[in-house]
Design a protein around this motif. Structure first.
Motif, PDB file in Angstrom:
ATOM      1  N   GLN A  16      -0.743 -12.113   3.355  1.00  0.00           N
ATOM      2  CA  GLN A  16      -0.750 -12.989   2.236  1.00  0.00           C
ATOM      3  C   GLN A  16      -2.501 -12.576   1.449  1.00  0.00           C
ATOM      4  N   SER A  17      -2.880 -11.185   1.877  1.00  0.00           N
ATOM      5  CA  SER A  17      -3.514 -10.379   1.584  1.00  0.00           C
ATOM      6  C   SER A  17      -3.935  -9.182   2.083  1.00  0.00           C
ATOM      7  N   TYR A  18      -3.880  -8.049   0.697  1.00  0.00           N
ATOM      8  CA  TYR A  18      -4.103  -7.119   1.440  1.00  0.00           C
ATOM      9  C   TYR A  18      -5.769  -6.597   1.009  1.00  0.00           C
ATOM     10  N   ALA A  19      -5.767  -6.925   0.691  1.00  0.00           N
ATOM     11  CA  ALA A  19      -7.957  -6.767   0.250  1.00  0.00           C
ATOM     12  C   ALA A  19      -8.539  -6.160   1.629  1.00  0.00           C
ATOM     13  N   GLY A  20      -8.961  -5.384   1.924  1.00  0.00           N
ATOM     14  CA  GLY A  20      -9.601  -4.600   3.417  1.00  0.00           C
ATOM     15  C   GLY A  20      -9.213  -4.104   4.157  1.00  0.00           C
ATOM     16  N   LEU A  21      -7.602  -3.303   3.758  1.00  0.00           N
ATOM     17  CA  LEU A  21      -6.307  -2.658   3.978  1.00  0.00           C
ATOM     18  C   LEU A  21      -7.390  -0.741   4.424  1.00  0.00           C
ATOM     19  N   GLN A  22      -7.312  -0.849   5.285  1.00  0.00           N
ATOM     20  CA  GLN A  22      -8.035   0.967   5.489  1.00  0.00           C
ATOM     21  C   GLN A  22      -6.471   1.810   5.810  1.00  0.00           C
ATOM     22  N   GLN A  23      -6.681   3.351   5.783  1.00  0.00           N
ATOM     23  CA  GLN A  23      -6.141   4.071   6.667  1.00  0.00           C
ATOM     24  C   GLN A  23      -6.050   4.269   7.805  1.00  0.00           C
ATOM     25  N   SER A  24      -5.113   4.202   8.861  1.00  0.00           N
ATOM     26  CA  SER A  24      -5.642   4.312   9.723  1.00  0.00           C
ATOM     27  C   SER A  24      -4.112   5.365  10.646  1.00  0.00           C
ATOM     28  N   ASP A  25      -4.014   6.612  10.291  1.00  0.00           N
ATOM     29  CA  ASP A  25      -2.666   6.976  11.170  1.00  0.00           C
ATOM     30  C   ASP A  25      -3.176   7.243  12.734  1.00  0.00           C
ATOM     31  N   GLY A  26      -1.603   7.754  13.087  1.00  0.00           N
ATOM     32  CA  GLY A  26      -1.253   8.503  14.868  1.00  0.00           C
ATOM     33  C   GLY A  26      -1.061   9.726  14.099  1.00  0.00           C
ATOM     34  N   PHE A  27      -0.638  10.634  15.134  1.00  0.00           N
ATOM     35  CA  PHE A  27      -0.136  11.247  15.210  1.00  0.00           C
ATOM     36  C   PHE A  27       1.554  11.568  14.483  1.00  0.00           C
ATOM     37  N   PHE A  28       2.033  10.724  14.756  1.00  0.00           N
ATOM     38  CA  PHE A  28       3.695  10.297  14.202  1.00  0.00           C
ATOM     39  C   PHE A  28       3.463   9.057  13.324  1.00  0.00           C
ATOM     40  N   THR A  29       2.742   8.134  13.458  1.00  0.00           N
ATOM     41  CA  THR A  29       2.926   6.885  12.534  1.00  0.00           C
ATOM     42  C   THR A  29       1.663   6.421  11.883  1.00  0.00           C
ATOM     43  N   ARG A  30       1.844   6.265  10.657  1.00  0.00           N
ATOM     44  CA  ARG A  30       1.042   5.275   9.249  1.00  0.00           C
ATOM     45  C   ARG A  30       0.548   4.665   9.268  1.00  0.00           C
ATOM     46  N   SER A  31      -0.330   4.328   8.808  1.00  0.00           N
ATOM     47  CA  SER A  31      -0.033   2.315   9.422  1.00  0.00           C
ATOM     48  C   SER A  31      -1.844   2.656   7.803  1.00  0.00           C
ATOM     49  N   ARG A  32      -1.686   1.147   7.684  1.00  0.00           N
ATOM     50  CA  ARG A  32      -3.019   0.742   7.458  1.00  0.00           C
ATOM     51  C   ARG A  32      -3.524  -0.683   7.755  1.00  0.00           C
ATOM     52  N   TRP A 164       2.689  -1.038   8.703  1.00  0.00           N
ATOM     53  CA  TRP A 164       3.337   0.195   9.692  1.00  0.00           C
ATOM     54  C   TRP A 164       4.703   0.658   9.396  1.00  0.00           C
ATOM     55  N   GLY A 165       4.521   2.126   9.268  1.00  0.00           N
ATOM     56  CA  GLY A 165       5.418   3.254   8.659  1.00  0.00           C
ATOM     57  C   GLY A 165       5.924   4.269  10.438  1.00  0.00           C
ATOM     58  N   ARG A 166       7.590   4.347  10.611  1.00  0.00           N
ATOM     59  CA  ARG A 166       6.651   5.318  11.419  1.00  0.00           C
ATOM     60  C   ARG A 166       8.423   6.396  11.584  1.00  0.00           C
ATOM     61  N   GLY A 167       8.820   7.424  11.207  1.00  0.00           N
ATOM     62  CA  GLY A 167       9.969   8.301  11.652  1.00  0.00           C
ATOM     63  C   GLY A 167      10.361   8.731  12.364  1.00  0.00           C
ATOM     64  N   ALA A 168      11.723   8.936  13.046  1.00  0.00           N
ATOM     65  CA  ALA A 168      12.515  10.026  14.099  1.00  0.00           C
ATOM     66  C   ALA A 168      11.855  10.948  13.781  1.00  0.00           C
ATOM     67  N   LEU A 186      12.064   1.845  16.972  1.00  0.00           N
ATOM     68  CA  LEU A 186      10.479   2.374  16.347  1.00  0.00           C
ATOM     69  C   LEU A 186      10.182   1.051  16.488  1.00  0.00           C
ATOM     70  N   ALA A 187      11.162  -0.185  16.739  1.00  0.00           N
ATOM     71  CA  ALA A 187      11.073  -1.563  16.817  1.00  0.00           C
ATOM     72  C   ALA A 187       9.976  -2.339  17.986  1.00  0.00           C
ATOM     73  N   ALA A 188      10.076  -1.235  19.048  1.00  0.00           N
ATOM     74  CA  ALA A 188       9.018  -1.597  20.202  1.00  0.00           C
ATOM     75  C   ALA A 188       7.671  -0.508  20.144  1.00  0.00           C
ATOM     76  N   SER A 189       7.831   0.320  19.248  1.00  0.00           N
ATOM     77  CA  SER A 189       6.855   1.012  18.932  1.00  0.00           C
ATOM     78  C   SER A 189       5.851   0.505  18.564  1.00  0.00           C
ATOM     79  N   PHE A 190       6.486   0.021  17.718  1.00  0.00           N
ATOM     80  CA  PHE A 190       5.290  -1.083  16.403  1.00  0.00           C
ATOM     81  C   PHE A 190       4.532  -2.311  17.189  1.00  0.00           C
TER      82      PHE A 190
END
Length: 263
Positions: A16-32, A164-168, A186-190
Motif C-alpha cells: 500500500q505504501s513504501y514510505a518510511g521503509l528503513q534498511q535492516s539487514d541480517g547476516f544473510f538476509t537483506r530487508s527494508r 525481504w530478499g535472501r539467497g541460498a 527460504l520461504a520458511a525463513s521469511f
C-alpha cells in the motif's frame, strides 16, 4: 565464485505504501521494514491471506504445484510464528490485523549442481569415514527468494511492511534436488522473520539472541497440532521426516503434503 545467491529488493508495487521503509539487514538476509510498534503490539488477533506469486515472479519455470508448495511454506511459517503472541483467526472472522505476502522474485535451484554436491558428500563419507571434513555445496545454481508483505488494520491502513530478499548459501546445507528447493527453504525463513516483526514490533535482525520458541511451536514444527485451528489450513509440518528429507536431499514434495484439502 560467490558462496551465496543474491536476491533483489526492488519495489514491486504490491504494498500500500513504501514510505518510511528503513534498511535492516541480517547476516544473510537483506530487508527494508517499517512498523507502527504501538499499533502492532496492541493487536490481539490476526488473519492470514494466502501468499501469492506476482506476475513477474510467475515467469520462473515453476509448475503451479511448485508455486503452491512455496507459498504454503510461507503461510505455514507465518502462522506458527504469529501464534506465539497473536490469535490467528479464519478468513471469515474479524481481526485486528490482516497480513499478506507476495513473492516478487524467485531464482530456481539447479538440481544437477545439488546432485553433484550430494555425490561429493557421499564420496567423502565412503573415502573418509568418521573424519569430520565438511563438504560445502557447490556455489552453482543457487536459488533465491524475494517477497513483500504488509499488515493492515480493519480500515486497510498499513501498520507494518517488509521487503525481504535472501539467497541460498553454499555453506549452509546441501540443498535438495528440485528446482523449487531453495525457494521452499527460504520461504520458511521469511515467514519466521516477518512474524517476528509483528510479534515483537521490531526488526528481527541485529537485536541480540532470538527468544526460544514455545513448546507449542516446537510441537507444530515437529508435525503436531497447531495452536489455532486456522493454521490447519496450511497443513501440518513434515517434522522429522522433513528434516531427514532435507538431509538426504529429496525434493520437498516428497515429504511435504502441502496445504490441507478443502472441506
Amino acid at each position: 565464485m560467490a558462496g551465496c545467491a543474491t536476491a533483489p529488493l526492488d519495489e514491486a508495487g504490491t504494498l500500500q505504501s513504501y514510505a518510511g521503509l528503513q534498511q535492516s539487514d541480517g547476516f544473510f538476509t537483506r530487508s527494508r521494514i517499517s512498523v507502527s510498534r504501538d499499533d502492532v503490539l496492541a493487536a490481539k488477533t490476526i488473519k492470514i491471506i494466502p501468499t501469492v506469486f506476482s506476475a513477474p515472479a510467475q515467469r520462473t519455470p515453476f509448475t503451479a504445484a511448485q508455486r503452491n508448495l512455496v507459498t504454503n511454506a510461507v503461510d505455514r511459517a507465518l502462522c506458527a510464528g504469529l501464534s506465539e503472541r497473536l490469535q490467528v483467526v479464519g478468513p471469515s472472522e474479524p481481526a485486528d490485523l490482516v497480513v499478506q505476502a507476495v513473492v516478487t522474485n524467485v531464482a530456481a535451484t539447479d538440481p544437477i549442481a545439488v546432485g553433484v554436491s550430494k555425490s561429493a558428500s557421499i564420496a567423502k563419507s565412503v573415502l573418509l569415514p568418521g573424519v569430520p571434513v565438511p563438504v560445502p555445496r557447490l556455489p552453482l545454481g543457487l536459488g533465491s527468494l524475494s517477497l513483500e508483505a504488509e499488515a493492515r488494520d480493519p480500515q486497510g491502513r498499513q501498520k507494518a511492511a517488509m521487503i525481504w530478499g535472501r539467497g541460498a548459501n553454499a555453506l549452509l546445507g546441501q540443498g535438495r534436488v528440485a528446482s523449487e528447493a531453495d525457494a521452499y527453504s527460504l520461504a520458511a525463513s521469511f515467514g519466521g522473520d516477518f512474524s517476528t516483526l509483528l510479534v515483537t514490533g521490531k526488526t528481527p535482525f541485529g537485536g541480540g539472541l532470538p527468544s526460544l520458541p514455545s513448546m507449542e511451536r516446537i510441537g507444530f514444527l515437529l508435525g503436531g497440532t497447531p495452536k489455532y485451528p486456522a493454521c490447519e489450513t496450511f497443513g501440518r509440518s513434515d517434522g522429522v521426516v522433513g528434516f531427514l528429507g532435507a538431509a538426504v536431499g529429496v525434493p520437498p514434495n516428497w515429504t511435504d503434503n502441502g496445504a490441507a484439502a478443502p472441506r
